[in-house]
Design an enzyme around this catalytic site. Structure first.
Site, PDB file in Angstrom:
ATOM      1  N   ASP A  75      -0.315  -7.590   0.941  1.00 54.19           N
ATOM      2  CA  ASP A  75       0.162  -6.232   1.190  1.00 54.19           C
ATOM      3  C   ASP A  75       1.682  -6.179   1.280  1.00 54.19           C
ATOM      4  O   ASP A  75       2.253  -5.508   2.139  1.00 54.19           O
ATOM      5  CB  ASP A  75      -0.460  -5.653   2.464  1.00 54.19           C
ATOM      6  N   GLY A 119     -12.848 -18.714  -9.867  1.00 59.02           N
ATOM      7  CA  GLY A 119     -13.594 -18.026 -10.922  1.00 59.02           C
ATOM      8  C   GLY A 119     -15.032 -17.707 -10.564  1.00 59.02           C
ATOM      9  O   GLY A 119     -15.941 -17.968 -11.360  1.00 59.02           O
ATOM     10  N   GLY A 135       3.821   5.974   8.497  1.00 57.78           N
ATOM     11  CA  GLY A 135       5.230   6.011   8.121  1.00 57.78           C
ATOM     12  C   GLY A 135       5.994   4.807   8.627  1.00 57.78           C
ATOM     13  O   GLY A 135       7.066   4.496   8.112  1.00 57.78           O
ATOM     14  N   ASN A 136       5.461   4.137   9.657  1.00 59.27           N
ATOM     15  CA  ASN A 136       6.079   2.897  10.150  1.00 59.27           C
ATOM     16  C   ASN A 136       5.785   1.719   9.236  1.00 59.27           C
ATOM     17  O   ASN A 136       6.463   0.694   9.294  1.00 59.27           O
ATOM     18  CB  ASN A 136       5.549   2.537  11.544  1.00 59.27           C
ATOM     19  N   SER A 137       4.742   1.827   8.414  1.00 58.98           N
ATOM     20  CA  SER A 137       4.356   0.721   7.538  1.00 58.98           C
ATOM     21  C   SER A 137       5.542   0.279   6.688  1.00 58.98           C
ATOM     22  O   SER A 137       6.247   1.107   6.103  1.00 58.98           O
ATOM     23  CB  SER A 137       3.205   1.142   6.623  1.00 58.98           C
ATOM     24  N   HIS A 151       0.810  -1.224   0.000  1.00 58.64           N
ATOM     25  CA  HIS A 151       0.000   0.000   0.000  1.00 58.64           C
ATOM     26  C   HIS A 151       0.844   1.276   0.000  1.00 58.64           C
ATOM     27  O   HIS A 151       0.326   2.368  -0.242  1.00 58.64           O
ATOM     28  CB  HIS A 151      -0.982   0.004   1.179  1.00 58.64           C
TER      29      HIS A 151
END
Length: 422
Positions: free
Chosen positions: A198, A328, A271-273, A155
């Site tokens: 992620d 599907g 910002g730690n992500s 992200h």
């Protein structure tokens, strides 16, 4: 007085004198005996105390202080007697501080700051031209090889989920990385991204980096030391410490994706992500990814267990993507509330069958409600995808479904073979 009377009186006086003399001697002997007993008891008592001091370490530590600076440095443990008489060993806070310092010095060179530039375009044109602007996102990353590969969150580098009906966010135009103790940014290339986990991989042209030491997230225990390292709120190279608060926390993001994460009370902010969550040995046990915030919520951060990233990282570096099995279908969660309202069983309602998936060639039909995946109960698309993603491409699976037939619900099994997601 007669001679007999004089003799009797003399004998009486003599007898009385002897008696008084004997009583006096007895009194003196008694006093000396008491003094001797007391003195002897004192010597014996002192000997016992000294013996305990020097031959029982726990007691010795209480009564004898070591003035040696070296011994004070080496011995940080203290002995504390409880009311029951047992001895507990306490840890001096200096040991905790020393651990944090050592871990920070070890990990900081392996954590980077990331800055990404995006183009943001308005979906509504003005009379003269289309409005557009540039947006910047920041985050953190962890160096995983000395030749420049960096693991971070998807992200941070992929803002496609931020687009809306009012504006569109483009792919990243430029990505730069800030190394520890270096002021000049280094341009980075996006090697691969995966929105399901992620995770993303970046690459910079350096071959002298310090990679993080990979730990074992499966051996992590609740209560053990944890340190988060990253760049919260643009404050570079920040460390926060705490403990592991929980394991295998199933957290659903705003897009409905379910993650199984490590919970920690080490502060994690914007910002730690993409930064590192490490243990007391400075080993990487997780990638910081999100936190819960709001009124009444404190110190609830979450990290992706590092063991779950290893296969993803390998695929992103080698192919730039992650290959996953594919059924599907498009599905809708049938919750307890929907179940009562629509008179449907709890599960996954098959809303649509895709034309390019194996479901099209199976007995699955729109309107079916999937109840089980290979014998395991599923109540949402997230659970269905979790079970599916644990399978391999080419595996045959069995779905138990509920289908309405002539006004009655019947259960049946549908088999299909998974293919790679287009």
């Amino acid at each position: 007085m007669s001679n007999n009377e004089e003799k009797n009186a003399h004998d009486f006086v003599k007898s009385s004198s002897v008696s008084n003399y004997n009583d006096t001697n007895k009194s003196k002997n008694s006093i000396l005996k008491n003094i001797l007993i007391s003195f002897t008891s004192g010597i014996i008592g002192a000997s016992l105390v000294l013996g305990l001091c020097f031959y029982v370490p726990a007691v010795k530590d209480l009564f004898v202080s070591d003035s040696s600076d070296d011994n004070k440095t080496k011995s940080r443990n203290s002995k504390i007697f409880t009311s029951e008489g047992s001895v507990n060993t306490g840890i001096d806070v200096s040991e905790y501080s020393g651990t944090a310092i050592e871990v920070a010095n070890k990990v900081l060179p392996s954590v980077v700051g990331i800055e990404v530039n995006f183009s943001v375009s308005s979906n509504y044109r003005t009379f003269f031209q289309e409005r557009s602007s540039t947006s910047t996102a920041t985050g953190s990353g962890v160096i995983i090889s000395d030749d420049g590969y960096i693991l971070t969150n998807n992200h941070i580098v992929d803002a496609s989920s931020s687009s809306s009906s009012y504006y569109t966010v483009s792919e990243a135009k430029k990505v730069v990385v800030y190394l520890y103790n270096e002021d000049e940014p280094i341009e980075a290339k996006i090697i691969g991204t995966d929105s399901v986990t992620d995770l993303a991989i970046l690459k910079i042209d350096r071959d002298d980096l310090t990679p993080a030491k990979i730990g074992d997230s499966d051996s992590v225990q609740v209560g053990e030391f944890a340190m988060a390292v990253g760049n919260p709120l643009d404050l570079k190279s920040t460390v926060t410490s705490g403990i592991v608060s929980g394991l295998n926390r199933e957290i659903e993001d705003e897009n409905g994706t379910m993650y199984t994460l490590i919970q920690t009370d080490a502060a994690i902010n914007s910002g730690n992500s993409g930064g590192a969550l490490v243990n007391a040995d400075g080993e990487l046990i997780g990638i910081n990814t999100l936190k819960m915030s709001g009124t009444g919520i404190e110190a609830m951060g979450f990290a992706i267990p590092i063991n779950s990233t290893l296969d993803i990282t390998e695929q992103l570096i080698s192919t730039g993507k992650v290959s996953r099995p594919y059924i599907g279908i498009s599905g809708i969660d049938v919750t307890e509330a929907y179940s009562r309202y629509y008179n449907l069983p709890v599960g996954v309602y098959v809303a649509e069958i895709e034309t390019d998936g194996p479901a099209k060639d199976s007995d699955l039909k729109p309107g079916d409600v999937i109840l089980e995946f290979n014998g395991k109960k599923v109540e949402s698309m997230s659970q269905l995808n979790k079970e599916k993603n644990q399978c391999e491409i080419g595996d045959e699976i069995t779905l138990k479904v509920s289908r309405e037939n002539d006004g009655k619900d019947e259960e049946l099994e549908v088999k299909l073979t998974l293919i790679e997601t287009p």
